[in-house]
Design a protein around this motif. Structure first.
Motif, PDB file in Angstrom:
ATOM      1  N   LYS A 212     -15.082  -1.252 -37.339  1.00  0.00           N
ATOM      2  CA  LYS A 212     -15.795  -2.506 -37.471  1.00  0.00           C
ATOM      3  C   LYS A 212     -17.360  -2.552 -36.674  1.00  0.00           C
ATOM      4  O   LYS A 212     -18.344  -2.722 -37.215  1.00  0.00           O
ATOM      5  CB  LYS A 212     -15.037  -3.654 -37.163  1.00  0.00           C
ATOM      6  CG  LYS A 212     -14.141  -4.148 -38.414  1.00  0.00           C
ATOM      7  CD  LYS A 212     -13.486  -5.597 -38.347  1.00  0.00           C
ATOM      8  CE  LYS A 212     -12.360  -5.618 -37.266  1.00  0.00           C
ATOM      9  NZ  LYS A 212     -11.762  -7.024 -37.286  1.00  0.00           N
ATOM     10  N   LEU A 213     -16.893  -2.489 -35.449  1.00  0.00           N
ATOM     11  CA  LEU A 213     -18.289  -2.210 -34.507  1.00  0.00           C
ATOM     12  C   LEU A 213     -19.234  -1.260 -34.801  1.00  0.00           C
ATOM     13  O   LEU A 213     -20.333  -1.482 -34.869  1.00  0.00           O
ATOM     14  CB  LEU A 213     -17.813  -2.168 -33.152  1.00  0.00           C
ATOM     15  CG  LEU A 213     -16.891  -3.342 -32.360  1.00  0.00           C
ATOM     16  CD1 LEU A 213     -16.316  -2.760 -31.202  1.00  0.00           C
ATOM     17  CD2 LEU A 213     -17.940  -4.471 -32.165  1.00  0.00           C
ATOM     18  N   GLU A 214     -18.599  -0.078 -35.265  1.00  0.00           N
ATOM     19  CA  GLU A 214     -19.432   1.100 -35.614  1.00  0.00           C
ATOM     20  C   GLU A 214     -20.474   0.806 -36.714  1.00  0.00           C
ATOM     21  O   GLU A 214     -21.339   0.768 -36.852  1.00  0.00           O
ATOM     22  CB  GLU A 214     -18.702   2.303 -35.894  1.00  0.00           C
ATOM     23  CG  GLU A 214     -18.329   3.023 -34.417  1.00  0.00           C
ATOM     24  CD  GLU A 214     -17.335   4.225 -34.709  1.00  0.00           C
ATOM     25  OE1 GLU A 214     -17.431   5.124 -33.888  1.00  0.00           O
ATOM     26  OE2 GLU A 214     -16.612   4.273 -36.019  1.00  0.00           O
ATOM     27  N   LYS A 215     -19.655   0.297 -37.642  1.00  0.00           N
ATOM     28  CA  LYS A 215     -20.340  -0.230 -39.101  1.00  0.00           C
ATOM     29  C   LYS A 215     -21.296  -1.306 -38.842  1.00  0.00           C
ATOM     30  O   LYS A 215     -22.508  -1.166 -39.311  1.00  0.00           O
ATOM     31  CB  LYS A 215     -19.364  -0.544 -40.138  1.00  0.00           C
ATOM     32  CG  LYS A 215     -19.686  -0.096 -41.622  1.00  0.00           C
ATOM     33  CD  LYS A 215     -18.418  -0.635 -42.405  1.00  0.00           C
ATOM     34  CE  LYS A 215     -19.262  -0.784 -43.722  1.00  0.00           C
ATOM     35  NZ  LYS A 215     -18.296  -1.570 -44.814  1.00  0.00           N
ATOM     36  N   THR A 216     -20.865  -2.295 -38.009  1.00  0.00           N
ATOM     37  CA  THR A 216     -22.000  -3.352 -37.978  1.00  0.00           C
ATOM     38  C   THR A 216     -23.088  -3.210 -37.361  1.00  0.00           C
ATOM     39  O   THR A 216     -24.177  -3.799 -37.584  1.00  0.00           O
ATOM     40  CB  THR A 216     -20.932  -4.718 -37.355  1.00  0.00           C
ATOM     41  OG1 THR A 216     -19.883  -4.902 -38.121  1.00  0.00           O
ATOM     42  CG2 THR A 216     -21.826  -5.900 -37.243  1.00  0.00           C
ATOM     43  N   LEU A 217     -23.007  -2.311 -36.261  1.00  0.00           N
ATOM     44  CA  LEU A 217     -24.183  -2.039 -35.329  1.00  0.00           C
ATOM     45  C   LEU A 217     -24.629  -0.901 -35.657  1.00  0.00           C
ATOM     46  O   LEU A 217     -25.774  -0.495 -35.289  1.00  0.00           O
ATOM     47  CB  LEU A 217     -23.431  -1.794 -33.834  1.00  0.00           C
ATOM     48  CG  LEU A 217     -22.915  -3.247 -33.250  1.00  0.00           C
ATOM     49  CD1 LEU A 217     -22.226  -3.001 -32.027  1.00  0.00           C
ATOM     50  CD2 LEU A 217     -24.072  -4.166 -32.723  1.00  0.00           C
ATOM     51  N   GLY A 218     -24.220   0.096 -36.630  1.00  0.00           N
ATOM     52  CA  GLY A 218     -24.772   1.161 -36.884  1.00  0.00           C
ATOM     53  C   GLY A 218     -24.575   2.156 -35.789  1.00  0.00           C
ATOM     54  O   GLY A 218     -25.669   3.012 -35.583  1.00  0.00           O
ATOM     55  N   ILE A 219     -23.557   2.329 -35.092  1.00  0.00           N
ATOM     56  CA  ILE A 219     -23.535   3.093 -34.024  1.00  0.00           C
ATOM     57  C   ILE A 219     -22.369   3.930 -34.039  1.00  0.00           C
ATOM     58  O   ILE A 219     -21.372   3.556 -34.814  1.00  0.00           O
ATOM     59  CB  ILE A 219     -23.630   2.606 -32.609  1.00  0.00           C
ATOM     60  CG1 ILE A 219     -22.622   1.462 -32.358  1.00  0.00           C
ATOM     61  CG2 ILE A 219     -25.097   1.728 -32.349  1.00  0.00           C
ATOM     62  CD1 ILE A 219     -22.392   0.833 -31.128  1.00  0.00           C
ATOM     63  N   LYS A 220     -22.048   4.791 -33.282  1.00  0.00           N
ATOM     64  CA  LYS A 220     -20.897   5.582 -32.943  1.00  0.00           C
ATOM     65  C   LYS A 220     -20.444   5.352 -31.644  1.00  0.00           C
ATOM     66  O   LYS A 220     -20.944   5.383 -30.650  1.00  0.00           O
ATOM     67  CB  LYS A 220     -21.191   7.070 -33.029  1.00  0.00           C
ATOM     68  CG  LYS A 220     -21.598   7.717 -34.601  1.00  0.00           C
ATOM     69  CD  LYS A 220     -20.255   8.720 -35.022  1.00  0.00           C
ATOM     70  CE  LYS A 220     -20.187   8.785 -36.295  1.00  0.00           C
ATOM     71  NZ  LYS A 220     -19.415   7.723 -37.235  1.00  0.00           N
ATOM     72  N   LEU A 221     -18.950   4.942 -31.645  1.00  0.00           N
ATOM     73  CA  LEU A 221     -18.335   4.683 -30.378  1.00  0.00           C
ATOM     74  C   LEU A 221     -17.548   5.876 -30.062  1.00  0.00           C
ATOM     75  O   LEU A 221     -16.863   5.726 -29.109  1.00  0.00           O
ATOM     76  CB  LEU A 221     -17.624   3.327 -30.470  1.00  0.00           C
ATOM     77  CG  LEU A 221     -18.271   2.207 -30.777  1.00  0.00           C
ATOM     78  CD1 LEU A 221     -17.364   0.875 -30.649  1.00  0.00           C
ATOM     79  CD2 LEU A 221     -19.392   1.955 -29.537  1.00  0.00           C
TER      80      LEU A 221
END
Ligand code: ZN
Length: 163
Positions: free
Chosen positions: A125-134
């Protein structure tokens, strides 16, 4: 072929061991000895085709162990920094990001300070929302393939990935 025992012409000579000597004989005479498989005097252990396959499979398995050990996704060492940077780049407050990923503001704050690790459900969810890779693909491959150098650390791999 001529049977070495009875001298008869035989289309399918068989190698048999009779009293210690191996002879090419006809089907009839084969009964007098014990059949020898393969080249005379050399008896391959077991079925050669099966043995080869087993050997190949063992090779493949050991290659996989060494070079293609399954890559695993590991949470990036600097996940909190990544979340914070991406959030700030979008001009969002922690509460705004929290609302987008259904988490409390306090959770976002903890994630950014890395006093909390995101759950498996939160990460995408965080990756998609922020457009980053965790997550980082960490392959033991790269570690093991290095020879003559100091063993690489997880940090080295992440730095390599970012270059
Ligand atoms: Zn014979």
């Amino acid at each position: 072929m001529i049977c070495e025992l009875c001298g008869k012409e035989t289309p399918h000579a068989r190698s048999v061991s009779i009293e210690g000597s191996v002879l090419s004989v006809c089907g009839e005479c084969a009964k007098f000895g014990s059949e020898v498989a393969g080249p005379i005097g050399v008896r391959p252990p077991g079925n050669p085709v099966v043995a080869q396959r087993l050997e190949r499979r063992q090779q493949r398995m050991s290659e996989r162990d060494i070079y293609t050990a399954p890559a695993s996704d590991e949470l990036a060492e600097d996940f909190g920094e990544r979340i914070r940077r991406a959030r700030e780049a979008r001009g969002w407050k922690q509460a705004e990001l929290g609302a987008k990923v259904n988490e409390r503001e306090s959770v976002i704050a903890k994630l950014e300070s890395q006093s909390m690790v995101p759950t498996d459900a939160m990460i995408p969810k965080l990756e998609k929302t922020l457009g980053i890779k965790l997550r980082e693909k960490v392959e033991s491959v790269a570690v093991k393939k290095q020879t003559g150098r100091a063993p690489m650390t997880l940090g080295d791999l992440i730095r390599m990935d970012q270059e």
